[in-house]
Write an enzyme that holds these catalytic residues in place. Structure first.
Site, PDB file in Angstrom:
ATOM      1  N   GLU A 118       0.850  -1.200   0.000  1.00 27.69           N
ATOM      2  CA  GLU A 118       0.000   0.000   0.000  1.00 27.69           C
ATOM      3  C   GLU A 118       0.883   1.246   0.000  1.00 27.69           C
ATOM      4  O   GLU A 118       1.799   1.360   0.820  1.00 27.69           O
ATOM      5  CB  GLU A 118      -0.902   0.024   1.246  1.00 27.69           C
ATOM      6  CG  GLU A 118      -2.039  -0.968   1.217  1.00 27.69           C
ATOM      7  CD  GLU A 118      -3.225  -0.503   0.354  1.00 27.69           C
ATOM      8  OE1 GLU A 118      -3.173   0.627  -0.196  1.00 27.69           O
ATOM      9  OE2 GLU A 118      -4.184  -1.290   0.228  1.00 27.69           O
ATOM     10  N   HIS A 176      -3.278  -2.925  -8.485  1.00 27.11           N
ATOM     11  CA  HIS A 176      -4.540  -3.544  -8.080  1.00 27.11           C
ATOM     12  C   HIS A 176      -5.492  -3.608  -9.284  1.00 27.11           C
ATOM     13  O   HIS A 176      -6.062  -4.657  -9.575  1.00 27.11           O
ATOM     14  CB  HIS A 176      -5.133  -2.681  -6.952  1.00 27.11           C
ATOM     15  CG  HIS A 176      -6.325  -3.280  -6.274  1.00 27.11           C
ATOM     16  ND1 HIS A 176      -6.849  -2.761  -5.118  1.00 27.11           N
ATOM     17  CD2 HIS A 176      -7.101  -4.348  -6.595  1.00 27.11           C
ATOM     18  CE1 HIS A 176      -7.893  -3.491  -4.748  1.00 27.11           C
ATOM     19  NE2 HIS A 176      -8.071  -4.452  -5.629  1.00 27.11           N
ATOM     20  N   ASP A 186      -6.869   1.738  -8.173  1.00 26.20           N
ATOM     21  CA  ASP A 186      -5.500   2.091  -7.770  1.00 26.20           C
ATOM     22  C   ASP A 186      -4.450   1.188  -8.431  1.00 26.20           C
ATOM     23  O   ASP A 186      -4.758   0.057  -8.769  1.00 26.20           O
ATOM     24  CB  ASP A 186      -5.352   2.020  -6.228  1.00 26.20           C
ATOM     25  CG  ASP A 186      -5.719   0.665  -5.640  1.00 26.20           C
ATOM     26  OD1 ASP A 186      -6.756   0.110  -6.022  1.00 26.20           O
ATOM     27  OD2 ASP A 186      -4.952   0.153  -4.793  1.00 26.20           O
TER      28      ASP A 186
HETATM   29 ZN   LIG Z   1      -5.834  -1.489  -3.871  1.00 20.32          ZN
END
Ligand SMILES: [Zn+2]
Length: 342
Positions: A118, A176, A186
């Site tokens: 992330e 993603h 994203d």
């Molecule tokens: Zn994601």
């Protein structure tokens, strides 16, 4: 007055004592065992589960929130999601929250075989959040994940568009949005895939042994210059393909470099080649295919340079790959581009 003073002092003193107690109980930040540069700060165990497959892929995400907020969210059982790593925008600090050996919940059906990273920030504001520090820290982490499993560095090149869904077999580092059956967008259109690919797969140190590429610059001539010119055309730069590294080529290289966070010295070497080359396969068309066909003819293939990747080109690619000791899959990825560039 005295009583009020004493009461106020007493409260402050109590607070001070409480602070000292907290300080005394704070442990030094624990290091991650998977990736020692990272801080270990585990997610709640309700937010991940046991792995169901060997790790083969890395997923690039955007938090759509702050670094601290994402860390605390993954520690909350209401989340029902997690990621192995979270990276801070300002300085590239890396926090690991789930062991790589466990299955974090970040990319639906693909959780079983991926490691999730992330990145702090928002898809809608990439220039503010996707910093050099973050790209660099993330790329070093991805290199480590791949290297520790002897996986090839097949980073998505971005050439089919930010939201393309290329096959898992073509790229093992994707966003993603680039995995099948996802609803998230994203890391979005502002994630610089050529830059990231260069940082992961370029010869910038660390990780597994990266490929080395020829140094090509102003004044050089020949087939590898022609390849660079075709690839620049593929990325949208208009220049004449004449196999001569002239000032127009140099300018296009500098512009390509500066738009991808690469040092804009106009020299195509270990950092720029990986950003420039794009995966090319049967069914593709355009300048990248001409680059491949022209290169194959240099090796005696005798095919037409028409920019259309048909069966004859595929056969010529397979023959070329066999002759160079590469896996003859007919797909021109980084390894094949690298052999052709030499
Ligand atoms: Zn994601």
């Amino acid at each position: 007055m005295k009583n009020i003073f004493r009461s106020a002092f007493g409260t402050s003193f109590a607070k001070l004592l409480a602070s000292l107690c907290i300080l005394a109980s704070v442990q030094p930040a624990l290091a991650s065992t998977d990736y020692p540069p990272a801080i270990w700060n585990p997610a709640a165990s309700c937010n991940y589960s046991a792995r169901t497959a060997a790790i083969s892929h890395v997923t690039v995400h955007t938090t759509q929130g702050s670094y601290a907020g994402s860390i605390s969210w993954f520690q909350n059982c209401s989340a029902g999601v997690s990621a192995h790593y979270v990276i801070r925008s300002s300085d590239g600090q890396v926090t690991q929250m789930v062991n790589e050996s466990a299955k974090a919940w970040h990319v639906g059906n693909s959780n079983g075989y991926t490691v999730g990273i992330e990145h702090e920030g928002y898809v809608a504001n990439p220039s503010a959040w996707y910093t050099t520090a973050m790209y660099t820290a993330s790329a070093a982490l991805t290199r480590d994940i791949l290297a520790s499993r002897s996986l090839a560095q097949k980073v998505y090149d971005g050439a089919s568009g930010w939201n393309a869904v290329p096959s898992d077999s073509l790229f093992n580092v994707k966003g993603h949005v680039n995995f099948a059956s996802q609803s998230h967008t994203d890391p979005g259109s502002g994630w610089d895939w050529p830059r990231y690919k260069s940082l992961v797969a370029g010869s910038t140190g660390g990780g597994s042994t990266p490929a080395t590429w020829p140094l090509v610059q102003y004044g050089n001539t020949g087939e590898r210059v022609r390849t660079i010119q075709y690839l620049l055309q593929q990325w949208g730069y208009s220049l004449t393909v004449n196999a001569s590294f002239d000032t127009a080529t140099q300018t296009a290289v500098k512009n390509f470099q500066s738009s991808h966070g690469l040092g804009s010295d106009g020299v195509v070497g270990n950092a720029t080649w990986p950003a420039l080359v794009v995966l090319t396969q049967q069914g593709d068309s355009g300048a990248k295919v001409r680059a491949v066909q022209s290169q194959l003819n240099e090796s005696g293939a005798g095919i037409t340079v028409d920019g259309a990747f048909g069966p004859a080109t595929a056969t010529a690619v397979r023959n070329y790959q066999t002759s160079k000791g590469l896996s003859a899959d007919g797909i021109v990825g980084d390894d094949t581009w690298n052999k052709m560039a030499w």
